[in-house]
Scaffold this active site. Sequence first.
Site: not given
Ligand code: IDP
Ligand code: MG
Length: 140
Positions: A114, A93, A87, A104, A11, A117, A59
Amino acid sequence: MNSNRTFTMLKPDSIEQGYMLPILSMIKEAGFKIIALKYKKMTKEEAEEFYSIHSDKPFFKDLIQFMTRGPIVAAALEKNNAVDDFRKLIGSTDPSEAEDGTIRKRYAKSKGENAVHGSDSDENASIEINFHFSDKEIFT
Ligand code: IDP
Ligand code: MG
């Protein structure tokens, strides 16, 4: 289907801080083969489509702004059990909950910014690889 493939993006926060090569090294050391690679800046439309599953989340706007503020590295990866193993390699996350030794934990600043992806299922890995790469951009 494609259970040996996953999709990742380094990212904008990773690229800005010079973590492109360290993160690619961790991916290589963990046994993943890079079968497609692209350095690009996503348009707002691309980011909105890629993250459409999160469009109703509070978000979402910040996520699109973040993911389009600078270039990313997109890659398709190959390894046995690719989705689950990747993963595990990236960690939770929220980096404050990520295990030691994960990407991460080492490189992410916050739950939003973070670092990487990783696809969450074989089906989404296939969709996400096809979103970023045509067949002729994949080298196995
Ligand atoms: P993941 O990337 O671990 O699969 P997801 O829940 O699919 O997590 O969320 C996608 C992306 O959205 C996250 O990687 C992060 O960049 C952002 N994100 C997820 N939850 C939050 C939050 O609570 N606050 C801010 N950004 C978030
Ligand atoms: Mg995801």
